[in-house]
Scaffold this motif. Structure first.
Motif, PDB file in Angstrom:
ATOM      1  N   PHE A 444       0.808  -1.210   0.000  1.00 31.97           N
ATOM      2  CA  PHE A 444       0.000   0.000   0.000  1.00 31.97           C
ATOM      3  C   PHE A 444       0.847   1.268   0.000  1.00 31.97           C
ATOM      4  N   ALA A 445       2.066   1.198   0.522  1.00 37.47           N
ATOM      5  CA  ALA A 445       2.863   2.418   0.663  1.00 37.47           C
ATOM      6  C   ALA A 445       4.284   2.267   0.147  1.00 37.47           C
ATOM      7  N   ASN A 446       4.565   1.191  -0.562  1.00 36.25           N
ATOM      8  CA  ASN A 446       5.947   0.838  -0.852  1.00 36.25           C
ATOM      9  C   ASN A 446       6.432   1.272  -2.224  1.00 36.25           C
ATOM     10  N   GLY A 447       5.555   1.814  -3.037  1.00 35.71           N
ATOM     11  CA  GLY A 447       5.906   2.184  -4.408  1.00 35.71           C
ATOM     12  C   GLY A 447       4.633   2.202  -5.222  1.00 35.71           C
ATOM     13  N   SER A 448       4.635   1.505  -6.326  1.00 36.16           N
ATOM     14  CA  SER A 448       3.446   1.446  -7.172  1.00 36.16           C
ATOM     15  C   SER A 448       2.525   0.325  -6.714  1.00 36.16           C
ATOM     16  N   LEU A 449       1.326   0.692  -6.231  1.00 32.54           N
ATOM     17  CA  LEU A 449       0.368  -0.314  -5.772  1.00 32.54           C
ATOM     18  C   LEU A 449      -0.122  -1.175  -6.929  1.00 32.54           C
ATOM     19  N   LEU A 450      -0.395  -0.557  -8.073  1.00 28.97           N
ATOM     20  CA  LEU A 450      -0.942  -1.338  -9.179  1.00 28.97           C
ATOM     21  C   LEU A 450       0.049  -2.377  -9.690  1.00 28.97           C
ATOM     22  N   ALA A 451       1.340  -2.096  -9.601  1.00 25.36           N
ATOM     23  CA  ALA A 451       2.339  -3.104  -9.975  1.00 25.36           C
ATOM     24  C   ALA A 451       2.252  -4.299  -9.031  1.00 25.36           C
ATOM     25  N   GLY A 452       2.052  -4.018  -7.736  1.00 26.52           N
ATOM     26  CA  GLY A 452       1.882  -5.100  -6.770  1.00 26.52           C
ATOM     27  C   GLY A 452       0.601  -5.868  -7.009  1.00 26.52           C
ATOM     28  N   ILE A 453      -0.483  -5.160  -7.383  1.00 27.72           N
ATOM     29  CA  ILE A 453      -1.750  -5.812  -7.675  1.00 27.72           C
ATOM     30  C   ILE A 453      -1.599  -6.778  -8.845  1.00 27.72           C
ATOM     31  N   GLU A 454      -0.866  -6.371  -9.872  1.00 26.25           N
ATOM     32  CA  GLU A 454      -0.648  -7.251 -11.015  1.00 26.25           C
ATOM     33  C   GLU A 454       0.065  -8.537 -10.595  1.00 26.25           C
ATOM     34  N   SER A 455       1.087  -8.413  -9.759  1.00 27.53           N
ATOM     35  CA  SER A 455       1.805  -9.598  -9.288  1.00 27.53           C
ATOM     36  C   SER A 455       0.904 -10.489  -8.446  1.00 27.53           C
ATOM     37  N   ASN A 456       0.074  -9.866  -7.609  1.00 27.28           N
ATOM     38  CA  ASN A 456      -0.897 -10.585  -6.792  1.00 27.28           C
ATOM     39  C   ASN A 456      -1.834 -11.396  -7.701  1.00 27.28           C
ATOM     40  N   ALA A 457      -2.331 -10.764  -8.757  1.00 24.36           N
ATOM     41  CA  ALA A 457      -3.253 -11.431  -9.675  1.00 24.36           C
ATOM     42  C   ALA A 457      -2.580 -12.585 -10.412  1.00 24.36           C
ATOM     43  N   LYS A 458      -1.355 -12.369 -10.860  1.00 18.43           N
ATOM     44  CA  LYS A 458      -0.637 -13.425 -11.578  1.00 18.43           C
ATOM     45  C   LYS A 458      -0.413 -14.647 -10.689  1.00 18.43           C
ATOM     46  N   TYR A 459      -0.128 -14.408  -9.409  1.00 18.09           N
ATOM     47  CA  TYR A 459       0.081 -15.513  -8.468  1.00 18.09           C
ATOM     48  C   TYR A 459      -1.198 -16.337  -8.347  1.00 18.09           C
ATOM     49  N   ILE A 460      -2.326 -15.672  -8.192  1.00 16.64           N
ATOM     50  CA  ILE A 460      -3.591 -16.398  -8.042  1.00 16.64           C
ATOM     51  C   ILE A 460      -3.912 -17.182  -9.310  1.00 16.64           C
ATOM     52  N   VAL A 461      -3.607 -16.610 -10.463  1.00 13.15           N
ATOM     53  CA  VAL A 461      -3.817 -17.347 -11.706  1.00 13.15           C
ATOM     54  C   VAL A 461      -2.974 -18.616 -11.723  1.00 13.15           C
ATOM     55  N   GLU A 462      -1.730 -18.531 -11.258  1.00  9.98           N
ATOM     56  CA  GLU A 462      -0.880 -19.728 -11.203  1.00  9.98           C
ATOM     57  C   GLU A 462      -1.492 -20.784 -10.286  1.00  9.98           C
ATOM     58  N   ALA A 463      -2.094 -20.346  -9.177  1.00  9.45           N
ATOM     59  CA  ALA A 463      -2.760 -21.290  -8.277  1.00  9.45           C
ATOM     60  C   ALA A 463      -3.960 -21.937  -8.965  1.00  9.45           C
ATOM     61  N   LEU A 464      -4.714 -21.149  -9.716  1.00 10.53           N
ATOM     62  CA  LEU A 464      -5.860 -21.696 -10.439  1.00 10.53           C
ATOM     63  C   LEU A 464      -5.419 -22.701 -11.496  1.00 10.53           C
ATOM     64  N   VAL A 465      -4.312 -22.404 -12.176  1.00 14.76           N
ATOM     65  CA  VAL A 465      -3.768 -23.342 -13.161  1.00 14.76           C
ATOM     66  C   VAL A 465      -3.409 -24.665 -12.489  1.00 14.76           C
ATOM     67  N   LYS A 466      -2.797 -24.579 -11.332  1.00 20.67           N
ATOM     68  CA  LYS A 466      -2.398 -25.791 -10.611  1.00 20.67           C
ATOM     69  C   LYS A 466      -3.626 -26.597 -10.183  1.00 20.67           C
ATOM     70  N   ILE A 467      -4.625 -25.905  -9.636  1.00 19.36           N
ATOM     71  CA  ILE A 467      -5.849 -26.587  -9.218  1.00 19.36           C
ATOM     72  C   ILE A 467      -6.513 -27.263 -10.422  1.00 19.36           C
ATOM     73  N   GLN A 468      -6.572 -26.546 -11.530  1.00 19.40           N
ATOM     74  CA  GLN A 468      -7.264 -27.059 -12.719  1.00 19.40           C
ATOM     75  C   GLN A 468      -6.550 -28.244 -13.355  1.00 19.40           C
ATOM     76  N   THR A 469      -5.256 -28.127 -13.541  1.00 23.49           N
ATOM     77  CA  THR A 469      -4.526 -29.092 -14.373  1.00 23.49           C
ATOM     78  C   THR A 469      -3.886 -30.230 -13.596  1.00 23.49           C
ATOM     79  N   GLN A 470      -3.905 -30.153 -12.248  1.00 28.02           N
ATOM     80  CA  GLN A 470      -3.282 -31.217 -11.463  1.00 28.02           C
ATOM     81  C   GLN A 470      -4.271 -31.889 -10.518  1.00 28.02           C
ATOM     82  N   ASP A 471      -5.546 -31.823 -10.846  1.00 29.22           N
ATOM     83  CA  ASP A 471      -6.588 -32.503 -10.068  1.00 29.22           C
ATOM     84  C   ASP A 471      -6.477 -32.185  -8.580  1.00 29.22           C
ATOM     85  N   ILE A 472      -6.369 -30.896  -8.262  1.00 28.24           N
ATOM     86  CA  ILE A 472      -6.300 -30.466  -6.869  1.00 28.24           C
ATOM     87  C   ILE A 472      -7.714 -30.164  -6.379  1.00 28.24           C
ATOM     88  N   LYS A 473      -8.102 -30.807  -5.317  1.00 26.88           N
ATOM     89  CA  LYS A 473      -9.418 -30.563  -4.726  1.00 26.88           C
ATOM     90  C   LYS A 473      -9.401 -29.276  -3.902  1.00 26.88           C
TER      91      LYS A 473
END
Length: 582
Positions: A444-473
């Motif tokens: 929130f105060a460390n530099g560009s918030l939107l750059a951090g938001i993008e990284s946050n979103a990419k991480y969650i997408v990677e988790a969704l990929v793992k759940i989807q493609t590796q039969d994770i319940k």
């Protein structure tokens, strides 16, 4: 066949070949997922874009995506905060998504309406709007252990409350979403005019006309307070400012890359010729944006307590404030603090400093005793008669949700009862298949918030990929990983300016608290941290009795989709091939 066998850190119960029957499907086949996002502000929009992008490149398969937004329009804080003078406190060309630069910003520091317009342009360009359900409020979220799904209770603005079952739930409401109303004795007795909170500013209120003959009080001098005061002061009969604490008001910072400009009260307009240049000259546009962004990313250099950089910045800001206050000893003693610059959010607000010299503006640091039918009474017994009261008291920044988020016998509000702790701002132990955008401990105060938001979103997408493609319940961050991560964060945070003894929303308003809202590092480190997920920190429950069920019948994605079976060969590698010399 399902199983509750938990595989963690590569350790599993063994299965003999005779016990396991493979699934007759292509390996890595993505299973359909139902995903709900709460909040259609910057973080919710960004996450939706990244999910849709991953689908377009076939990294993600079928996603039933829903975005619930409680307001009647989207844009998050930039839609809700309509108070006069509301604007971003970092340069416009920094407060943009890296994938969606905007050439038409009108000012160096943009107003809330213009940022909200930008969010709409982004959502429209990337096809997010069809997934947003406006006027839908989350009233509950309960995790079902048997199905590893979340049952959401949703209340639409019209119609009956309904349930929605999803595989993954992602709150993206941030921390600046729940209005904080002060508990002041007698506040209900003031009825001369409706008491206005800056986060609930009436859309149709023409303050320039209505405040003309009014005696107005503003309670609070955080970012919303100083911006509101700077905007309304010229249009009021009188303005009384009630401030509990001192604070830093900075001059515009990181402005060198902008070059020489015609600054007016701490801001400047981009001329039409420059906007046209940025529309038509990508090199010039990139140079301007990257220079401003790089300068902003240098902010972290001043955040170490007692460092030469911090002391130098403190002296610069102090001297600028003394100059802006025209050496007025009373104002200097009331405003300029002793604690470190950036212990609480620093706001460039020349309009506020300018308003303090208006003859009809008064700054009162005497604590409020009560609100009376006539106005405000302070502890010293002074009563100020008023026609209007404005609350600039910000938001409830405890992170505790106002509705039940319940899993495995625990409410998240209780888990975060005293302090909100998370893993990398993204997950919380004990709450499977629950991810956060801008959770506790983000940038929130460390530099560009939107750059951090993008990284946050990419991480969650990677988790969704793992759940989807590796039969994770289900997947859940381990408690020990979360604890060790926070031990590291707290050790560093002690040496950062955010830990100094000031009252800030980073510490939920407690001067002696811990700034759990913030990441203890630079935005650049946060981005690097999230770039490669540490799956070893997670616990996984497989959808089937064998963790490798996702390999299916031995075929892979290329065979299943009819792709290029020689994809691994590159034409560029066949230029100047090896050959036998004669």
């Amino acid at each position: 066949m399902t199983s509750d066998i938990v595989y963690k850190n590569g350790v599993s119960k063994s299965h003999s070949a005779t016990q396991w029957k493979y699934l007759n499907k292509a390996g890595f086949s993505p299973r359909p997922l139902r995903v709900a996002i709460a909040g259609a502000g910057a973080s919710g929009i960004c996450l939706a874009i990244k999910i849709l992008e991953a689908q377009s490149t076939s990294r993600l398969g079928t996603i039933e995506l829903t975005i619930y937004e409680r307001e009647d329009d989207y844009g998050g804080t930039w839609y809700v905060n309509r108070y006069p003078g509301c604007r971003c406190d970092i340069p416009s060309h920094v407060y943009t998504f890296s994938f969606a630069p905007y050439s038409d910003w009108t000012q160096f520091y943009s107003s809330a309406p213009e940022i909200n317009k930008y969010m709409h342009l982004v959502a429209q360009k990337y096809g997010v709007e069809p997934y947003i359900k406006l006027g839908h409020t989350l009233t509950g979220a309960h995790f079902n252990e048997q199905t590893s799904s979340w049952t959401l209770a949703v209340r639409p603005s019209s119609g009956a409350e309904f349930s929605h079952e999803v595989d993954v739930y992602i709150p993206a409401t941030g921390v600046l979403s729940q209005v904080n109303r002060p508990n002041i004795r007698g506040i209900e007795t003031f009825t001369k005019s409706p008491i206005i909170h800056t986060a609930e500013w009436p859309r149709t209120l023409d303050f320039k006309t209505e405040f003309k003959n009014e005696r107005v009080a503003v309670i609070g001098i955080g970012s919303s307070g100083v911006q509101t005061i700077g905007a309304i002061a010229p249009f009021c009969k009188s303005v009384d400012i009630y401030a509990r604490s001192k604070f830093w008001v900075s001059p515009p910072f990181m402005t060198e890359p902008a070059g020489k400009r015609d600054w007016v009260l701490g801001n400047f307009d981009y001329p039409e010729s420059e906007k046209e240049l940025y529309r038509n000259d990508p090199e010039a546009f990139y140079k301007h944006c990257s220079a401003l962004s790089a300068a902003t990313m240098h902010l972290f250099d001043i955040f170490f307590r007692g460092s030469p950089s911090q002391e130098a910045v403190k002296d610069i800001v102090r001297q600028q404030m003394i100059s802006d206050l025209k050496g007025d000893e009373e104002l200097i003693s009331k405003l300029i603090p002793d604690w470190d610059v950036w212990c609480r959010r620093v706001t460039p607000c020349a309009t506020f400093m300018h308003s303090l010299h208006m003859p009809h503006v008064t700054l009162d640091t005497d604590p409020i005793s009560e609100i009376t039918p006539e106005g405000i009474k302070t502890m010293s017994g002074k009563v100020t008669e008023l026609d209007r009261i404005i609350l600039a008291t910000g938001f409830d920044t405890s992170f505790r949700p106002k509705y039940d988020i319940f899993a495995r016998g625990s409410l998240l509000a209780d888990v975060w009862g005293s302090r909100a702790k998370s893993y990398m701002s993204i997950a919380v132990a004990g709450f499977p298949n629950l991810f956060f955008m801008c959770g506790p401990g983000t940038v929130f105060a460390n530099g560009s918030l939107l750059a951090g938001i993008e990284s946050n979103a990419k991480y969650i997408v990677e988790a969704l990929v793992k759940i989807q493609t590796q039969d994770i319940k289900s997947m859940e961050i381990s408690q020990d990983a979360q604890d060790e991560y926070n031990a590291q964060q707290e050790a560093v945070m002690k040496d950062l300016v955010f830990s100094d003894a000031c009252s800030s929303w980073y510490k939920a308003g407690d001067p002696n608290g811990v700034p759990d809202a913030l990441f203890a590092g630079s935005t650049l480190q946060f981005m690097e941290l999230l770039e490669r997920p540490r799956w070893e920190d997670w616990k996984f429950v497989p959808a089937h009795a064998n963790r490798f069920s996702f390999l299916g019948n031995g075929t892979g994605t290329i065979e299943a989709t009819g792709g290029d079976r020689a994809w691994y060969l590159k034409e560029a590698d066949h230029v100047n091939p090896l050959h036998a010399k004669a």
